[in-house]
Motif scaffolding. Structure first.
Motif, PDB file in Angstrom:
ATOM      1  N   ASN A 581       0.857  -1.196   0.000  1.00 35.79           N
ATOM      2  CA  ASN A 581       0.000   0.000   0.000  1.00 35.79           C
ATOM      3  C   ASN A 581       0.890   1.241   0.000  1.00 35.79           C
ATOM      4  OD1 ASN A 581      -1.773   2.097   0.379  1.00 35.79           O
ATOM      5  ND2 ASN A 581      -2.719   1.271   2.236  1.00 35.79           N
ATOM      6  N   PRO A 582       1.104   1.857  -1.154  1.00 37.07           N
ATOM      7  CA  PRO A 582       1.973   3.040  -1.248  1.00 37.07           C
ATOM      8  C   PRO A 582       1.480   4.226  -0.424  1.00 37.07           C
ATOM      9  CG  PRO A 582       1.556   2.103  -3.421  1.00 37.07           C
ATOM     10  CD  PRO A 582       0.622   1.420  -2.480  1.00 37.07           C
ATOM     11  N   ASP A 583       0.209   4.221   0.002  1.00 38.56           N
ATOM     12  CA  ASP A 583      -0.330   5.348   0.776  1.00 38.56           C
ATOM     13  C   ASP A 583       0.040   5.287   2.256  1.00 38.56           C
ATOM     14  OD1 ASP A 583      -1.530   6.475  -1.443  1.00 38.56           O
ATOM     15  OD2 ASP A 583      -3.396   5.342  -1.176  1.00 38.56           O
ATOM     16  N   ILE A 584       0.598   4.165   2.701  1.00 37.12           N
ATOM     17  CA  ILE A 584       1.036   4.075   4.102  1.00 37.12           C
ATOM     18  C   ILE A 584       2.143   5.102   4.340  1.00 37.12           C
ATOM     19  CG2 ILE A 584       2.322   2.621   5.739  1.00 37.12           C
ATOM     20  CD1 ILE A 584       0.722   0.237   4.683  1.00 37.12           C
ATOM     21  N   GLU A 585       2.017   5.869   5.433  1.00 38.01           N
ATOM     22  CA  GLU A 585       3.015   6.893   5.767  1.00 38.01           C
ATOM     23  C   GLU A 585       4.066   6.299   6.703  1.00 38.01           C
ATOM     24  OE1 GLU A 585       1.726  10.778   7.042  1.00 38.01           O
ATOM     25  OE2 GLU A 585      -0.260  10.444   6.174  1.00 38.01           O
ATOM     26  N   ILE A 586       5.347   6.488   6.360  1.00 35.03           N
ATOM     27  CA  ILE A 586       6.446   6.037   7.219  1.00 35.03           C
ATOM     28  C   ILE A 586       7.410   7.204   7.396  1.00 35.03           C
ATOM     29  CG2 ILE A 586       8.345   4.410   7.509  1.00 35.03           C
ATOM     30  CD1 ILE A 586       6.768   2.416   5.806  1.00 35.03           C
ATOM     31  N   HIS A 587       7.590   7.636   8.646  1.00 37.75           N
ATOM     32  CA  HIS A 587       8.450   8.774   8.973  1.00 37.75           C
ATOM     33  C   HIS A 587       9.644   8.268   9.783  1.00 37.75           C
ATOM     34  CE1 HIS A 587       5.191  11.546   7.765  1.00 37.75           C
ATOM     35  NE2 HIS A 587       4.389  10.656   8.334  1.00 37.75           N
ATOM     36  N   ILE A 588      10.844   8.365   9.219  1.00 38.77           N
ATOM     37  CA  ILE A 588      12.059   7.909   9.895  1.00 38.77           C
ATOM     38  C   ILE A 588      12.860   9.134  10.337  1.00 38.77           C
ATOM     39  CG2 ILE A 588      14.167   6.546   9.718  1.00 38.77           C
ATOM     40  CD1 ILE A 588      11.496   4.957   9.534  1.00 38.77           C
ATOM     41  N   ALA A 589      13.118   9.218  11.649  1.00 34.17           N
ATOM     42  CA  ALA A 589      13.902  10.326  12.208  1.00 34.17           C
ATOM     43  C   ALA A 589      15.366   9.910  12.265  1.00 34.17           C
ATOM     44  CB  ALA A 589      13.384  10.687  13.598  1.00 34.17           C
ATOM     45  N   GLU A 590      16.187  10.530  11.440  1.00 33.35           N
ATOM     46  CA  GLU A 590      17.607  10.178  11.380  1.00 33.35           C
ATOM     47  C   GLU A 590      18.321  10.590  12.671  1.00 33.35           C
ATOM     48  OE1 GLU A 590      19.078   8.404   9.118  1.00 33.35           O
ATOM     49  OE2 GLU A 590      17.241   8.243   7.913  1.00 33.35           O
ATOM     50  N   GLY A 591      19.160   9.671  13.174  1.00 35.23           N
ATOM     51  CA  GLY A 591      19.951   9.955  14.368  1.00 35.23           C
ATOM     52  C   GLY A 591      19.188   9.887  15.673  1.00 35.23           C
ATOM     53  N   VAL A 592      17.919   9.495  15.618  1.00 34.24           N
ATOM     54  CA  VAL A 592      17.077   9.444  16.821  1.00 34.24           C
ATOM     55  C   VAL A 592      16.978   8.006  17.308  1.00 34.24           C
ATOM     56  CG1 VAL A 592      14.721   9.766  17.699  1.00 34.24           C
ATOM     57  CG2 VAL A 592      15.763  11.502  16.232  1.00 34.24           C
ATOM     58  N   GLY A 593      17.063   7.826  18.629  1.00 39.08           N
ATOM     59  CA  GLY A 593      16.956   6.503  19.226  1.00 39.08           C
ATOM     60  C   GLY A 593      15.527   6.177  19.628  1.00 39.08           C
ATOM     61  N   HIS A 594      15.392   5.473  20.756  1.00 36.26           N
ATOM     62  CA  HIS A 594      14.072   5.001  21.200  1.00 36.26           C
ATOM     63  C   HIS A 594      13.385   6.087  22.020  1.00 36.26           C
ATOM     64  CE1 HIS A 594      11.160   1.827  21.616  1.00 36.26           C
ATOM     65  NE2 HIS A 594      11.125   1.972  22.929  1.00 36.26           N
ATOM     66  N   ARG A 595      12.903   7.093  21.329  1.00 33.85           N
ATOM     67  CA  ARG A 595      12.216   8.213  21.972  1.00 33.85           C
ATOM     68  C   ARG A 595      11.366   8.929  20.929  1.00 33.85           C
ATOM     69  NH1 ARG A 595      15.135  13.044  20.982  1.00 33.85           N
ATOM     70  NH2 ARG A 595      17.134  12.664  19.927  1.00 33.85           N
ATOM     71  N   GLN A 596      10.624   9.944  21.393  1.00 36.06           N
ATOM     72  CA  GLN A 596       9.737  10.693  20.505  1.00 36.06           C
ATOM     73  C   GLN A 596      10.229  12.137  20.385  1.00 36.06           C
ATOM     74  OE1 GLN A 596       5.414   9.987  21.225  1.00 36.06           O
ATOM     75  NE2 GLN A 596       6.110   8.750  22.946  1.00 36.06           N
ATOM     76  N   PRO A 597      10.867  12.493  19.277  1.00 36.10           N
ATOM     77  CA  PRO A 597      11.296  13.886  19.113  1.00 36.10           C
ATOM     78  C   PRO A 597      10.088  14.808  18.957  1.00 36.10           C
ATOM     79  CG  PRO A 597      11.655  12.650  17.089  1.00 36.10           C
ATOM     80  CD  PRO A 597      11.220  11.654  18.122  1.00 36.10           C
ATOM     81  N   PRO A 598      10.231  16.092  19.297  1.00 33.71           N
ATOM     82  CA  PRO A 598       9.092  17.032  19.274  1.00 33.71           C
ATOM     83  C   PRO A 598       8.385  17.108  17.925  1.00 33.71           C
ATOM     84  CG  PRO A 598      10.982  18.016  20.376  1.00 33.71           C
ATOM     85  CD  PRO A 598      11.457  16.728  19.791  1.00 33.71           C
ATOM     86  N   GLU A 599       9.134  16.960  16.834  1.00 33.58           N
ATOM     87  CA  GLU A 599       8.506  17.098  15.515  1.00 33.58           C
ATOM     88  C   GLU A 599       7.483  15.999  15.242  1.00 33.58           C
ATOM     89  OE1 GLU A 599      12.792  15.522  14.817  1.00 33.58           O
ATOM     90  OE2 GLU A 599      11.767  16.987  16.098  1.00 33.58           O
ATOM     91  N   TRP A 600       7.596  14.858  15.942  1.00 33.72           N
ATOM     92  CA  TRP A 600       6.592  13.807  15.757  1.00 33.72           C
ATOM     93  C   TRP A 600       5.229  14.267  16.251  1.00 33.72           C
ATOM     94  CZ3 TRP A 600       9.023   8.392  17.255  1.00 33.72           C
ATOM     95  CH2 TRP A 600      10.030   8.084  16.334  1.00 33.72           C
ATOM     96  N   GLN A 601       5.212  14.936  17.400  1.00 33.93           N
ATOM     97  CA  GLN A 601       3.926  15.416  17.921  1.00 33.93           C
ATOM     98  C   GLN A 601       3.283  16.397  16.957  1.00 33.93           C
ATOM     99  OE1 GLN A 601       3.504  16.902  21.854  1.00 33.93           O
ATOM    100  NE2 GLN A 601       3.880  14.939  22.826  1.00 33.93           N
ATOM    101  N   GLU A 602       4.090  17.287  16.401  1.00 38.01           N
ATOM    102  CA  GLU A 602       3.557  18.261  15.444  1.00 38.01           C
ATOM    103  C   GLU A 602       2.960  17.554  14.230  1.00 38.01           C
ATOM    104  OE1 GLU A 602       6.865  20.766  14.569  1.00 38.01           O
ATOM    105  OE2 GLU A 602       7.173  21.328  16.675  1.00 38.01           O
ATOM    106  N   LYS A 603       3.659  16.529  13.741  1.00 35.12           N
ATOM    107  CA  LYS A 603       3.167  15.786  12.578  1.00 35.12           C
ATOM    108  C   LYS A 603       1.897  15.016  12.925  1.00 35.12           C
ATOM    109  CE  LYS A 603       3.428  14.373   8.338  1.00 35.12           C
ATOM    110  NZ  LYS A 603       3.217  15.323   7.223  1.00 35.12           N
ATOM    111  N   MET A 604       1.862  14.437  14.131  1.00 34.60           N
ATOM    112  CA  MET A 604       0.671  13.682  14.532  1.00 34.60           C
ATOM    113  C   MET A 604      -0.552  14.585  14.640  1.00 34.60           C
ATOM    114  SD  MET A 604       1.646  10.665  17.204  1.00 34.60           S
ATOM    115  CE  MET A 604       2.529  11.698  18.357  1.00 34.60           C
ATOM    116  N   ILE A 605      -0.353  15.789  15.155  1.00 35.95           N
ATOM    117  CA  ILE A 605      -1.481  16.721  15.249  1.00 35.95           C
ATOM    118  C   ILE A 605      -2.039  17.006  13.855  1.00 35.95           C
ATOM    119  CG2 ILE A 605      -2.095  19.114  15.790  1.00 35.95           C
ATOM    120  CD1 ILE A 605      -0.233  18.857  18.246  1.00 35.95           C
ATOM    121  N   GLU A 606      -1.153  17.171  12.870  1.00 35.31           N
ATOM    122  CA  GLU A 606      -1.611  17.351  11.484  1.00 35.31           C
ATOM    123  C   GLU A 606      -2.420  16.141  11.017  1.00 35.31           C
ATOM    124  OE1 GLU A 606       1.664  18.094   8.886  1.00 35.31           O
ATOM    125  OE2 GLU A 606       2.460  19.745  10.103  1.00 35.31           O
TER     126      GLU A 606
END
Length: 615
Positions: A581-606
């Protein structure tokens, strides 16, 4: 007997500048490799790991030496390499497992600003996860041509009820992780083999160590004091324990006062070196509620004064609250919100009595006060005809489970912008070693979610480790989802199931249990397999599972440096999902470990806004 060595003021000054000098002062203990049958080991590149435990009147100190240079801090270094964990426990007289302990995590080599708190933090406190930064500790690194030395100095007050002079024995253990090239990329050097040191809701094993008798200070007094309990029922005798390490011989006067009135007064002979005393006082003379007492000590050389704070529990007030909750529950209600509000009052009352029964003498009674305040406020609202489902506030409420009629907590946020029958629902599943309440706290300020118009509900996972594997945990997620949908008329197409780490696995486990109920799925560093005793017991990376997931509105977030849920293992799974399914969204944060960087919350709100608007 194993020893915890006392550092004199001169030795502290020397070792805190050059940790390597401790190896000239004291014998070190070598830690052996813990060979885990299910995991690979790299015996061709074994580390030589030693430690020295020691203490001062202010700090418990751990020195670690590794025969490596150029060490780096891995993601979650205390688990994955470049750090370590150590435990200070109160041993039982029979040396059996204990529930009184503090586990510290240390990542001394960590340089990233956002992860500086992991250089030294409280990992667990009395079986519960803490993740509390140690604000006033010290961490020192030294390297030479052959070794890396790490010194961690943890203030004693984080390890209550243990202390430098009143405590004679400590249950100690330490685990040092080594990163290796393997499917599970780590092996461990451990004083005691086993996962208990890093497991939630578990009693702890330990090796008994004896604190070396301190030398007298060069001048003055070193004083430690401890209340027998931080909370008393009125009339139960109170006690203050004292330890005084003195540089001189004298008499010492000790008084415990309340305002201008002395509750107790004693005189003791003070000898050079370590002295211990105890003084009792009458709690029947104190009013219920928070009380400040004054501990005063005086010798011919000077006077010392300390504040003592304790709670006198108001049993009469609690009894009246219980009567009111019982009366309202018996009356019942046909209104769903009022009925669920009454269930929350029952849960709060049950939690209060559970806290009263289980609270240990050294533990702060803040939760007892919070529960009483919440019950008073909740009763006021319900008796005046209001519900406890308040818009714009972070709430913790109670559910009467359909499965076994037990009372279970969950957290909730209803934005002021929510519209019944139109707005959606976010079901947020927490990661391992945390809970629903901390998960919503971490998402604050919750006002930023107001533009999504969606309710956020966070269940507490069931089981010993709050894990989303047992059937009852999954059924409870479904029950809370359906209850929120009914209570607030939420359209099914606007329900979003979200989870971090173990909660990500919970998203998948819940979806495959009820694929008819959930279509919008969000995985945050989510595991797609479940393990027990290092064996896979559920696997959602099979072709059949991926084909079913590809039919959903699936969004994946992951860090490229994640070592706890390894990105390299999931990368081919992500690629296969995109093929399906090409419509599945996959966001990979480079250099980030097992945590949630702030930009993920912003993207999730969108994403949530999009679902609310177009679903």
């Amino acid at each position: 007997m194993n020893k915890i060595f006392h550092l004199s003021s001169d030795e502290v000054a020397e070792v805190s500048k050059h940790p390597s000098h401790a190896w000239d002062l004291y014998p070190a203990t070598k830690i052996d490799l813990w060979e885990i049958p299910q995991l690979q080991t790299d015996k061709n590149n074994l580390w030589d790991v030693e430690f020295i435990p020691c203490y001062t009147s202010q700090y418990f100190c751990v020195l670690v030496r590794i025969d490596q240079t150029g060490l780096e801090s891995k993601d979650r270094a205390y688990q994955n390499g470049g750090g370590f964990v150590f435990q200070l426990a109160q041993p039982r007289t029979d040396n059996e497992l204990t529930d009184v302990f503090t586990v510290f995590g240390a990542s001394p080599l960590e340089k990233r600003e956002e992860l500086q708190w992991t250089r030294l933090f409280v990992y667990y406190k009395d079986i519960d996860l803490a993740f509390t930064k140690v604000e006033d500790g010290e961490v020192v690194i030294e390297t030479d041509d052959n070794y890396t030395y790490m010194l961690v100095m943890a203030p004693w007050h984080y390890a209550e009820p243990l202390g430098p002079f009143l405590t004679k024995k400590i249950g100690f253990t330490i685990i040092v992780p080594q990163p290796i090239e393997a499917e599970y990329p780590c092996q461990y050097y451990s004083l005691i083999p086993g996962w208990k040191t890093m497991a939630e809701q578990e009693l702890r094993d330990y090796v008994v160590y004896e604190l070396e008798e301190p030398e007298p200070p060069s001048s003055g007094l070193e004083i430690e004091f401890s209340l027998g309990s931080k909370h008393y029922r009125q009339g139960v005798p109170g006690v203050v324990r004292l330890a005084v390490n003195s540089s001189y011989t004298d008499g010492i006067d000790v008084t415990i006062g309340l305002g201008e009135k002395d509750l107790a007064a004693k005189n003791f002979d003070l000898s050079e070196g370590l002295n211990t005393f105890s003084v009792e006082f009458d709690t029947g003379l104190l009013d219920t509620g928070r009380t400040q007492l004054q501990l005063n000590l005086s010798t011919s050389e000077g006077a010392y004064s300390h504040q003592l704070e304790l709670l006198i529990i108001d049993d009469e007030r609690i009894s009246k609250i219980r009567e009111k909750v019982s009366r309202l529950s018996q009356e019942g209600s046909d209104d769903m919100m009022r009925r669920e509000s009454l269930v929350t009052l029952e849960w709060l009352l049950e939690s209060l009595y559970s806290e009263l029964d289980s609270l240990k003498p050294h533990q702060e009674p803040q939760q007892i006060e919070n529960l009483i305040t919440r019950l008073d406020e909740g009763l006021r609202r319900v008796e005046s005809g209001e519900s406890l489902f308040i818009k714009g506030e972070r709430l913790r409420l109670g559910l009467r489970s359909k499965q076994d009629s037990t009372l279970q907590p969950y957290s909730l946020y209803i934005p002021p912008t929510f519209e019944e029958g139109k707005s959606g629902l976010i079901v947020l599943l927490h990661g391992s070693a945390t809970d629903d309440e901390r998960t919503l706290e971490k998402a604050e300020p919750l006002e930023k979610y107001d533009k999504t118009r969606m309710i956020i509900v966070a269940p507490l996972a069931r089981g010993e480790s709050h894990y989303y594997l047992p059937d009852e945990a999954i059924q409870e997620i479904v029950e809370i989802t359906e209850k929120m949908m009914e209570m607030f008329s939420v359209p099914k197409k606007k329900v979003v199931l979200v989870g971090f780490s173990m909660g990500g696995f919970g998203v998948l486990n819940t979806f495959f249990h009820r694929p008819d109920l959930y279509h919008n799925l969000v995985l945050l560093s989510g595991s797609m397999k479940a393990y027990e005793e290092m064996e896979v017991v559920k696997d959602f990376t099979t072709e059949e599972s991926l084909r079913q997931l590809a039919k959903t509105n699936l969004i994946i977030f992951h860090g490229s440096e994640d070592l706890n849920v390894r990105y390299e293992e999931l990368k081919p799974v992500h690629e296969r999902l995109k093929e399906l399914n090409p419509d599945i969204e996959i966001h990979i944060a480079e250099g980030v470990g097992h945590r949630q960087p702030p930009e993920w919350q912003e993207k999730m709100i969108e994403i949530f806004e999009r679902i609310d608007r177009y679903a």
